[in-house]
Design a protein around this motif. Sequence first.
Motif, PDB file in Angstrom:
ATOM      1  N   THR A 181       0.775  -1.343  -0.142  1.00 34.86           N
ATOM      2  CA  THR A 181      -0.061   0.075  -0.204  1.00 34.86           C
ATOM      3  C   THR A 181       0.898   1.182   0.173  1.00 34.86           C
ATOM      4  O   THR A 181       2.041   1.083  -0.050  1.00 34.86           O
ATOM      5  N   SER A 182       0.243   2.250  -0.030  1.00 37.92           N
ATOM      6  CA  SER A 182       1.128   3.584   0.214  1.00 37.92           C
ATOM      7  C   SER A 182       1.125   4.230   1.617  1.00 37.92           C
ATOM      8  O   SER A 182       0.115   3.730   2.452  1.00 37.92           O
ATOM      9  N   ARG A 198       0.431   7.076   2.505  1.00 38.33           N
ATOM     10  CA  ARG A 198      -0.792   7.870   2.909  1.00 38.33           C
ATOM     11  C   ARG A 198      -1.926   7.094   3.268  1.00 38.33           C
ATOM     12  O   ARG A 198      -2.870   7.237   4.442  1.00 38.33           O
ATOM     13  N   GLU A 199      -2.041   5.930   2.634  1.00 38.41           N
ATOM     14  CA  GLU A 199      -3.394   5.080   2.959  1.00 38.41           C
ATOM     15  C   GLU A 199      -3.131   4.273   4.300  1.00 38.41           C
ATOM     16  O   GLU A 199      -4.072   4.123   4.924  1.00 38.41           O
ATOM     17  N   TYR A 200      -1.804   3.832   4.458  1.00 38.96           N
ATOM     18  CA  TYR A 200      -1.639   3.159   5.860  1.00 38.96           C
ATOM     19  C   TYR A 200      -1.775   3.901   7.017  1.00 38.96           C
ATOM     20  O   TYR A 200      -2.042   3.441   8.182  1.00 38.96           O
ATOM     21  N   ASP A 217      -5.512   8.080   5.201  1.00 39.23           N
ATOM     22  CA  ASP A 217      -6.431   7.515   4.376  1.00 39.23           C
ATOM     23  C   ASP A 217      -7.308   6.421   4.508  1.00 39.23           C
ATOM     24  O   ASP A 217      -8.398   6.346   4.258  1.00 39.23           O
ATOM     25  N   VAL A 220      -6.438   1.624   4.242  1.00 38.99           N
ATOM     26  CA  VAL A 220      -6.329   0.511   3.442  1.00 38.99           C
ATOM     27  C   VAL A 220      -7.786  -0.122   3.351  1.00 38.99           C
ATOM     28  O   VAL A 220      -8.418  -0.598   4.141  1.00 38.99           O
ATOM     29  N   ARG A 221      -8.215  -0.068   2.216  1.00 35.47           N
ATOM     30  CA  ARG A 221      -9.865  -0.439   2.164  1.00 35.47           C
ATOM     31  C   ARG A 221      -9.833  -2.080   1.925  1.00 35.47           C
ATOM     32  O   ARG A 221      -9.024  -2.673   1.340  1.00 35.47           O
ATOM     33  N   GLN A 239     -16.607   3.443   4.505  1.00 38.57           N
ATOM     34  CA  GLN A 239     -16.582   4.628   3.338  1.00 38.57           C
ATOM     35  C   GLN A 239     -17.870   4.920   2.734  1.00 38.57           C
ATOM     36  O   GLN A 239     -18.904   4.010   3.122  1.00 38.57           O
ATOM     37  N   ALA A 285     -12.216   0.948   5.817  1.00 38.07           N
ATOM     38  CA  ALA A 285     -10.697   0.995   5.531  1.00 38.07           C
ATOM     39  C   ALA A 285     -10.133   1.332   6.902  1.00 38.07           C
ATOM     40  O   ALA A 285     -10.508   1.715   7.774  1.00 38.07           O
ATOM     41  N   SER A 338      -6.709   2.622   9.197  1.00 37.60           N
ATOM     42  CA  SER A 338      -5.682   3.464   8.955  1.00 37.60           C
ATOM     43  C   SER A 338      -5.038   3.662  10.474  1.00 37.60           C
ATOM     44  O   SER A 338      -5.933   3.589  11.530  1.00 37.60           O
TER      45      SER A 338
END
Length: 572
Positions: free
Chosen positions: A238-239, A241-243, A246, A248-249, A276, A282, A284
Amino acid sequence: MLHWSLIVSALGVCVSALGGYCGWVLFPSMVHKKVEQSVIIADGSEQYKRFVNLPQPLNFKVYIFNVTNPDRIQQGAIPIVEEIGPYVYKQFRQKKVKHFSRDGSKISYVQNVHFDFDADASAPYTQDDRIVALNMHMNAFLQVFEREITDIFQGFANRLNSRLNQTPGVRVLKRLMERIRGKPPISWVEGIMISLIDGVKSVLQISENDPGLALLLVHLNANLKAVFNDPRSMFVQTSVREYLFDGVRFCINPQGIAKAICNQIKESGSKTIREQSDGSLAFSFFGHKNGSGHDVYEVHTGKGDAMRVLEIQKLDDSHNLQVWLNASTEGETSVCNQINGTDASAYPPFRQRGDSMYIFSADICRSVQLFYQSDIQYQGIPGYRYSIGENFINDIGPEHDNECFCVDKLANVIKRKNGCLYAGALDLTTCLDAPVILTLPHMLGASNEYRKMIRGLKPDAKKHQTFVDVQSLTGTPLQGGKRVQFNMFLKSINRITITENLPTVLMPAIWVEEGIQLNSEMVAFFKKKLINSLKTLNIVHWGTLCGGLAVAVLSLLYYIYQRGRVEEPPVK
């Protein structure tokens, strides 16, 4: 008639005495009173404005443990990790004041927190960096599911055991079993009785290897792909930002049993998992912290006792936590559940060498004691350095009178026989509603039982120890921060295929540093308001003391010299 030099000498003594009185009595009293007035939080005061809006944002640095051999770990290899970061965020805190107490000694508020990514301080790292990290939400769900389902079946078995023990016929059978167990049956009657007793024993042990539990785990295993996006391992690509923010979906358009599992995850109320707009979920680490706060704090304003300013009195209308084990069945509050100290944004004034102080961290649900270490200078501002002691997470257990931290919520992991984790690790399961383990960064000071199972850790006390430098007179933090690491056990779970070959290890995920470095603007303000004034008073003190003394001595010497000349006989 007195010689003029004696009068001047006496005046010098008076001036010197006045300087001593001012420097050692009057000035300290004035400064103490002025500091007391400046730190008290009163509605509309300058301190109140600084209390509501911190004069400068805190630094929030995140370091991520990138996993370099995920496929080999799935086959049982020792994990190899590589630290990447820091990813630096500016943490803005704003307090929404609810009310003051009637006597003005308490103030209640809710704290809102906002994070802004600092690209310049983070360079060359960006939030779009790709990482391979522990799949925290899937790993947590599997372990919580295993524990809770096992607890349910164990509870059923315990209730059945209790009910059967209350049945007269079963009690008779048990007494007979004690008499004839181990002896060959001498009659067909005794043979039948032994068979009946074995049947009762098997019923009393219903939870062990229960087929119902196995069936539930089989169904869970079959639906993992639909719930967690067809995972290939216990690690997620993942990125940053997501971790971190934002999310991780997962749980994207689940059907059947998978949908029921996703609903259960959603209803669990975990702070780190959010629904979401499309109905998916998600995960985080810090997304839930970015925005409006919910916890209601009540702190001391310092009125009536400046030494208690910002000391937390209540959290959500309670003087204590209800997170850790308590000291007795009567519910007496244990040392683990006590709320002590401030929230680390500021400290009580008038610090002394050799003393200690507390901070309370809601993120880890506990108070932490800081001990004096040394005198320091920060950009010309004198202060004291404090750091954590061995009683933070190293000295935990019955031998240290704090076994209340040993919640023993983890099964089949690396821990001591009494249920406590080994030195340097703290189980936060009851704090975070997830099987998260707290250590210092890079497992600094942790038992070799944990460190030997990970490659790539580089503990360094200078980089990884929690400390804070405090201006001793006002309690203002100059620099420092809380440094902690979040980990989770990786282990095999019965009948879950994706975990079947995993080694049992304490797997690091991230470590964070939350703190402050007083910026140049605040340093200049602080020097102008306090340090320069103290220097001026110090000059007046020593100037009058030494100047008066010098005048007195010189005048006295002059008098002695003049008398010697007068009494000297004339030369013939």
